[in-house]
Write an enzyme that holds these catalytic residues in place. Sequence first.
Site, PDB file in Angstrom:
ATOM      1  N   GLU A 110      75.538  33.005 -41.302  1.00  0.00           N
ATOM      2  CA  GLU A 110      76.977  33.096 -41.020  1.00  0.00           C
ATOM      3  C   GLU A 110      77.481  32.059 -40.023  1.00  0.00           C
ATOM      4  OE1 GLU A 110      76.596  37.947 -41.802  1.00  0.00           O
ATOM      5  OE2 GLU A 110      77.593  37.236 -39.983  1.00  0.00           O
ATOM      6  N   GLU A 133      72.397  40.569 -49.870  1.00  0.00           N
ATOM      7  CA  GLU A 133      72.841  41.783 -49.165  1.00  0.00           C
ATOM      8  C   GLU A 133      73.881  42.552 -49.985  1.00  0.00           C
ATOM      9  OE1 GLU A 133      72.576  39.395 -44.857  1.00  0.00           O
ATOM     10  OE2 GLU A 133      74.095  40.968 -45.134  1.00  0.00           O
TER      11      GLU A 133
HETATM   12  O1  G3I Z   1      68.087  50.303 -32.443  1.00  0.00           O
HETATM   13  C1  G3I Z   1      69.162  50.576 -31.566  1.00  0.00           C
HETATM   14  C2  G3I Z   1      68.953  51.953 -30.956  1.00  0.00           C
HETATM   15  O2  G3I Z   1      67.810  51.896 -30.100  1.00  0.00           O
HETATM   16  C3  G3I Z   1      70.187  52.289 -30.127  1.00  0.00           C
HETATM   17  O3  G3I Z   1      70.036  53.630 -29.626  1.00  0.00           O
HETATM   18  C4  G3I Z   1      71.407  52.250 -31.075  1.00  0.00           C
HETATM   19  C5  G3I Z   1      72.698  52.598 -30.342  1.00  0.00           C
HETATM   20  O4  G3I Z   1      73.221  51.479 -29.726  1.00  0.00           O
HETATM   21  O5  G3I Z   1      71.548  50.908 -31.610  1.00  0.00           O
HETATM   22  C6  G3I Z   1      70.444  50.587 -32.410  1.00  0.00           C
HETATM   23  O6  G3I Z   1      70.617  49.289 -32.867  1.00  0.00           O
HETATM   24  C7  G3I Z   1      71.616  49.192 -33.907  1.00  0.00           C
HETATM   25  C8  G3I Z   1      70.913  48.634 -35.168  1.00  0.00           C
HETATM   26  O7  G3I Z   1      71.903  48.361 -36.200  1.00  0.00           O
HETATM   27  C9  G3I Z   1      69.909  49.611 -35.727  1.00  0.00           C
HETATM   28  O8  G3I Z   1      70.539  50.760 -36.121  1.00  0.00           O
HETATM   29  C10 G3I Z   1      72.644  48.178 -33.446  1.00  0.00           C
HETATM   30  O9  G3I Z   1      73.380  48.777 -32.361  1.00  0.00           O
HETATM   31  C11 G3I Z   1      73.620  47.872 -34.597  1.00  0.00           C
HETATM   32  O10 G3I Z   1      74.505  46.814 -34.198  1.00  0.00           O
HETATM   33  C12 G3I Z   1      72.805  47.365 -35.796  1.00  0.00           C
HETATM   34  O11 G3I Z   1      73.749  47.157 -36.839  1.00  0.00           O
HETATM   35  C13 G3I Z   1      73.244  46.265 -37.848  1.00  0.00           C
HETATM   36  C14 G3I Z   1      74.170  45.026 -37.885  1.00  0.00           C
HETATM   37  O12 G3I Z   1      73.777  44.177 -39.003  1.00  0.00           O
HETATM   38  C15 G3I Z   1      74.065  44.185 -36.620  1.00  0.00           C
HETATM   39  O13 G3I Z   1      72.759  43.657 -36.484  1.00  0.00           O
HETATM   40  C16 G3I Z   1      73.338  47.011 -39.192  1.00  0.00           C
HETATM   41  O14 G3I Z   1      72.379  48.088 -39.199  1.00  0.00           O
HETATM   42  C17 G3I Z   1      73.018  46.056 -40.355  1.00  0.00           C
HETATM   43  O15 G3I Z   1      73.237  46.698 -41.601  1.00  0.00           O
HETATM   44  C18 G3I Z   1      73.933  44.823 -40.262  1.00  0.00           C
HETATM   45  O16 G3I Z   1      73.551  43.914 -41.288  1.00  0.00           O
HETATM   46  C19 G3I Z   1      74.317  42.699 -41.368  1.00  0.00           C
HETATM   47  C20 G3I Z   1      73.353  41.577 -41.729  1.00  0.00           C
HETATM   48  O17 G3I Z   1      72.334  41.495 -40.778  1.00  0.00           O
HETATM   49  C21 G3I Z   1      74.102  40.262 -41.853  1.00  0.00           C
HETATM   50  N1  G3I Z   1      75.226  40.383 -42.772  1.00  0.00           N
HETATM   51  C22 G3I Z   1      76.138  41.500 -42.589  1.00  0.00           C
HETATM   52  C23 G3I Z   1      75.340  42.814 -42.501  1.00  0.00           C
HETATM   53  C24 G3I Z   1      76.300  43.991 -42.306  1.00  0.00           C
HETATM   54  O18 G3I Z   1      76.983  43.872 -41.082  1.00  0.00           O
END
Ligand code: G3I
Length: 379
Positions: A168, A285
């Site tokens: 991105e 994705e």
């Molecule tokens: O693992 C921590 C946990 O320890 C903590 O208690 C919790 C609360 O803050 O957060 C957890 O981490 C979260 C993680 O997902 C695992 O659930 C992050 O906050 C959260 O931001 C993260 O979201 C992911 C997001 O990317 C950001 O990395 C989504 O699951 C994931 O589906 C999403 O995927 C992205 C691709 O990588 C790139 N393209 C878009 C796609 C959708 O946004």
Amino acid sequence: MTRREWLRQAACSVVTAGIPALLRAEPREQNADPAAITGAGSLKAHATARGLLTGAAVNTQLLRTDPKYREVLTQQYSIVVGENCMKFGPTQPKPDSYDFNDADSLVSFAEANNIKVRGHNFVWHEALPDWFAGTATKENAKKLLVDHIMTVGSRYRGKIHSWDVVNEAIWIQDGRPDGLRSSSPWFELIGPEYLDLAFRTARQADPNALLTYNDYGIENDSETETRKRAAVFDLLKRMKASGTPIDALGVQAHLDAASTNSFNKGTRELRDGARHLGLQVFITELDVKDDGLDDDDPATRDREVAAVYRSFVGRMLEGKEVKAVLTWGVSDAHSWLNGKRWKVKHPNRSQRPLPFDDQYLPKPVFFALRDSFDEAKRR
Ligand code: G3I
């Protein structure tokens, strides 16, 4: 007639003999009997028959705790990607220490089940660790980037099918003529050359992995996505011209069932553009959000969502450039789209964007994907 009106009509009329088989929204067969959707009936078997890889993003917590989840992964998929476990933040929680527990569990599960692995991702403006903002400077940012890629990339050397090296990096709204996302901390600290540095370092870290540039919002015929798609290809052309090692384009394909935009030009430009640059294409994705659909009836929404899968994947597979199709998750229950933030129009209604429902039963999407594979040319 808009695409949505056409799809609704197509979805309702099962006797659409006049419409090309490729675009008929109604899947040919929806026998959800476990025997009919596993083995020879699985997504994996139908994709393999066309020389295609098919897969999904894996949530490593479910991988550890949910045996049914693991069963669906081994039955249906020939490639997987970590939804979060290989990102910068999760793998490097401290400046001088790495945590590979989740990533290791994904790679060893895949190896044990003869499933390929995509790495996602080395360089992104999101999912950075808490320490990054206070530690990264113009002086040390290049070293931080190189050390991270060399450490993570060499740990899984020879075990990764393809890496999303940069994710991105195009954001037209930042106003640059080249469309680069200048608000990315990597751009702010290193400048546009961070992309070339990342790809060259990734090639060194794992010479076998297919190095991929991954982005979203480049799939349909709208003016906005046409502009972003052009900016992505300009970037890829520049990188190729300057000898930057790059092997593939990752098309995220987070699509919208409520959108009226078609995919004719978008998919053609994606395939032609990649072919001209000698790049493979991975749909990385794929999911289809339905929060914008007014009709609450799950069966109606499932038909419309399946029709979008059919329309997009069917067109993308008309050429041989696409080598892999991955959905961003397995079942609706665990989709990021069911996070509160993404349910805007219908905050109390669960979205249904993926091939399997909350019980891991196949939905019309499953059959739409399988039909798209069946009608694809052999790669
Ligand atoms: O693992 C921590 C946990 O320890 C903590 O208690 C919790 C609360 O803050 O957060 C957890 O981490 C979260 C993680 O997902 C695992 O659930 C992050 O906050 C959260 O931001 C993260 O979201 C992911 C997001 O990317 C950001 O990395 C989504 O699951 C994931 O589906 C999403 O995927 C992205 C691709 O990588 C790139 N393209 C878009 C796609 C959708 O946004």
